[in-house]
Design a protein around this motif. Structure first.
Motif, mmCIF file in Angstrom:
data_model
loop_
_atom_site.group_PDB
_atom_site.id
_atom_site.type_symbol
_atom_site.label_atom_id
_atom_site.label_comp_id
_atom_site.label_asym_id
_atom_site.label_seq_id
_atom_site.Cartn_x
_atom_site.Cartn_y
_atom_site.Cartn_z
ATOM 1 N N ARG A 27 36.983 51.847 77.702
ATOM 2 C CA ARG A 27 37.127 52.796 78.814
ATOM 3 C C ARG A 27 36.117 53.936 78.731
ATOM 4 N NH1 ARG A 27 43.659 53.222 79.758
ATOM 5 N NH2 ARG A 27 43.944 51.005 80.119
ATOM 6 N N GLY A 28 34.915 53.604 78.313
ATOM 7 C CA GLY A 28 33.833 54.574 78.260
ATOM 8 C C GLY A 28 33.853 55.505 77.060
ATOM 9 N N ARG A 29 34.704 55.239 76.090
ATOM 10 C CA ARG A 29 34.827 56.102 74.910
ATOM 11 C C ARG A 29 34.753 55.279 73.629
ATOM 12 N NH1 ARG A 29 34.990 61.592 76.294
ATOM 13 N NH2 ARG A 29 36.035 61.757 78.287
ATOM 14 N N ILE A 30 34.329 55.931 72.571
ATOM 15 C CA ILE A 30 34.321 55.317 71.247
ATOM 16 C C ILE A 30 35.370 56.020 70.391
ATOM 17 C CG2 ILE A 30 31.945 54.510 71.270
ATOM 18 C CD1 ILE A 30 32.589 57.561 69.318
ATOM 19 N N GLU A 31 35.819 55.356 69.344
ATOM 20 C CA GLU A 31 36.744 55.973 68.384
ATOM 21 C C GLU A 31 35.937 56.437 67.191
ATOM 22 O OE1 GLU A 31 40.561 54.937 65.509
ATOM 23 O OE2 GLU A 31 39.775 53.382 66.838
ATOM 24 N N MET A 32 36.156 57.682 66.770
ATOM 25 C CA MET A 32 35.424 58.194 65.605
ATOM 26 C C MET A 32 36.337 59.052 64.744
ATOM 27 S SD MET A 32 32.987 61.137 67.101
ATOM 28 C CE MET A 32 33.656 62.723 67.498
ATOM 29 N N ARG A 33 35.941 59.171 63.505
ATOM 30 C CA ARG A 33 36.643 60.022 62.543
ATOM 31 C C ARG A 33 35.599 60.817 61.777
ATOM 32 N NH1 ARG A 33 41.448 55.899 60.640
ATOM 33 N NH2 ARG A 33 42.160 55.516 62.769
ATOM 34 N N TYR A 34 35.961 62.043 61.440
ATOM 35 C CA TYR A 34 35.004 62.938 60.796
ATOM 36 C C TYR A 34 34.867 62.737 59.295
ATOM 37 C CZ TYR A 34 34.255 65.606 65.047
ATOM 38 O OH TYR A 34 33.888 65.975 66.308
ATOM 39 N N ARG A 35 35.888 62.192 58.643
ATOM 40 C CA ARG A 35 35.839 62.029 57.197
ATOM 41 C C ARG A 35 36.235 60.620 56.794
ATOM 42 N NH1 ARG A 35 40.083 65.065 55.505
ATOM 43 N NH2 ARG A 35 40.532 65.715 57.599
ATOM 44 N N LEU A 36 35.714 60.181 55.699
ATOM 45 C CA LEU A 36 36.092 58.898 55.126
ATOM 46 C C LEU A 36 37.562 58.971 54.729
ATOM 47 C CD1 LEU A 36 34.894 56.181 54.194
ATOM 48 C CD2 LEU A 36 34.536 57.224 51.975
ATOM 49 N N GLY A 37 38.361 58.047 55.214
ATOM 50 C CA GLY A 37 39.775 58.021 54.888
ATOM 51 C C GLY A 37 40.651 58.871 55.787
ATOM 52 N N ALA A 38 40.064 59.541 56.767
ATOM 53 C CA ALA A 38 40.861 60.378 57.673
ATOM 54 C C ALA A 38 41.769 59.502 58.527
ATOM 55 C CB ALA A 38 39.942 61.199 58.574
ATOM 56 N N SER A 39 42.965 59.995 58.810
ATOM 57 C CA SER A 39 43.880 59.222 59.655
ATOM 58 C C SER A 39 43.794 59.657 61.113
ATOM 59 C CB SER A 39 45.307 59.345 59.145
ATOM 60 O OG SER A 39 45.704 60.694 59.154
ATOM 61 N N THR A 45 32.156 60.158 74.062
ATOM 62 C CA THR A 45 31.290 59.259 74.810
ATOM 63 C C THR A 45 30.201 58.751 73.875
ATOM 64 O OG1 THR A 45 29.432 60.510 75.674
ATOM 65 C CG2 THR A 45 31.541 60.952 76.640
ATOM 66 N N PRO A 46 29.809 57.519 74.023
ATOM 67 C CA PRO A 46 28.782 56.969 73.130
ATOM 68 C C PRO A 46 27.399 57.579 73.367
ATOM 69 C CG PRO A 46 29.448 55.340 74.754
ATOM 70 C CD PRO A 46 30.358 56.517 74.920
ATOM 71 N N ASP A 47 27.226 58.301 74.469
ATOM 72 C CA ASP A 47 25.930 58.926 74.757
ATOM 73 C C ASP A 47 25.544 59.961 73.708
ATOM 74 O OD1 ASP A 47 25.969 57.415 77.053
ATOM 75 O OD2 ASP A 47 26.664 59.062 78.316
ATOM 76 N N ASN A 48 26.526 60.564 73.050
ATOM 77 C CA ASN A 48 26.257 61.610 72.065
ATOM 78 C C ASN A 48 26.056 61.083 70.649
ATOM 79 O OD1 ASN A 48 26.507 63.650 74.011
ATOM 80 N ND2 ASN A 48 28.715 63.697 73.771
ATOM 81 N N LEU A 49 26.100 59.763 70.469
ATOM 82 C CA LEU A 49 25.919 59.167 69.146
ATOM 83 C C LEU A 49 24.454 58.900 68.865
ATOM 84 C CD1 LEU A 49 28.688 56.441 68.857
ATOM 85 C CD2 LEU A 49 28.621 58.669 67.764
ATOM 86 N N ILE A 50 24.067 59.156 67.642
ATOM 87 C CA ILE A 50 22.721 58.825 67.185
ATOM 88 C C ILE A 50 22.868 57.937 65.961
ATOM 89 C CG2 ILE A 50 20.549 59.711 66.269
ATOM 90 C CD1 ILE A 50 21.217 62.357 67.724
ATOM 91 N N GLU A 51 22.262 56.771 66.017
ATOM 92 C CA GLU A 51 22.324 55.853 64.879
ATOM 93 C C GLU A 51 21.467 56.407 63.747
ATOM 94 O OE1 GLU A 51 22.292 51.104 64.017
ATOM 95 O OE2 GLU A 51 21.796 51.849 65.998
ATOM 96 N N ILE A 52 21.963 56.295 62.528
ATOM 97 C CA ILE A 52 21.231 56.781 61.358
ATOM 98 C C ILE A 52 20.259 55.687 60.925
ATOM 99 C CG2 ILE A 52 21.433 57.532 58.965
ATOM 100 C CD1 ILE A 52 24.248 58.557 59.680
ATOM 101 N N PRO A 53 18.952 55.992 60.922
ATOM 102 C CA PRO A 53 17.968 54.980 60.531
ATOM 103 C C PRO A 53 18.200 54.496 59.095
ATOM 104 C CG PRO A 53 16.887 56.955 61.373
ATOM 105 C CD PRO A 53 18.345 57.265 61.233
ATOM 106 N N ASP A 54 18.004 53.235 58.887
ATOM 107 C CA ASP A 54 18.112 52.607 57.560
ATOM 108 C C ASP A 54 19.523 52.628 56.978
ATOM 109 O OD1 ASP A 54 15.361 52.086 57.625
ATOM 110 O OD2 ASP A 54 14.916 54.049 56.749
ATOM 111 N N ASP A 55 20.543 52.988 57.769
ATOM 112 C CA ASP A 55 21.921 52.938 57.280
ATOM 113 C C ASP A 55 22.583 51.708 57.872
ATOM 114 O OD1 ASP A 55 24.420 53.310 56.274
ATOM 115 O OD2 ASP A 55 24.839 55.168 57.346
ATOM 116 N N THR A 56 22.663 50.660 57.073
ATOM 117 C CA THR A 56 23.236 49.398 57.554
ATOM 118 C C THR A 56 24.617 49.142 56.975
ATOM 119 O OG1 THR A 56 22.132 48.193 55.774
ATOM 120 C CG2 THR A 56 20.969 48.352 57.885
#
Length: 75
Positions: A27-39, A45-56
């Motif tokens: 529905r035009g949104r992504i799910e994200m969490r700020y910390r590893l292990g956060a509940s 919106t995915p428009d504000n995401l930037i992929e981290i180069p070389d992070d696979t």
């Protein structure tokens, strides 16, 4: 499902992704969490995401240690 690191508004976040590493958009949104292990998860919106180069690295739900969020809660 899995998680991958992205940059969102100058902060590193974990985004729910497909096995290929592409963010899952619902529905035009992504799910994200700020910390590893956060509940707690957030929608953005995915428009504000930037992929981290070389992070696979893609983390499984087990490795992430977060509780999966059913999409029906995203309304």
């Amino acid at each position: 499902m899995a998680w991958k690191r992205f940059v969102f508004k100058d902060q590193t976040v974990f985004v729910r992704v497909l096995a290929s590493g592409k963010p899952i958009v619902h529905r035009g949104r992504i799910e994200m969490r700020y910390r590893l292990g956060a509940s707690k998860s957030y929608r953005a919106t995915p428009d504000n995401l930037i992929e981290i180069p070389d992070d696979t690295e893609i983390l499984s739900d087990d490795a992430f240690s977060g509780t999966p969020t059913p999409w029906r809660l995203f309304r």
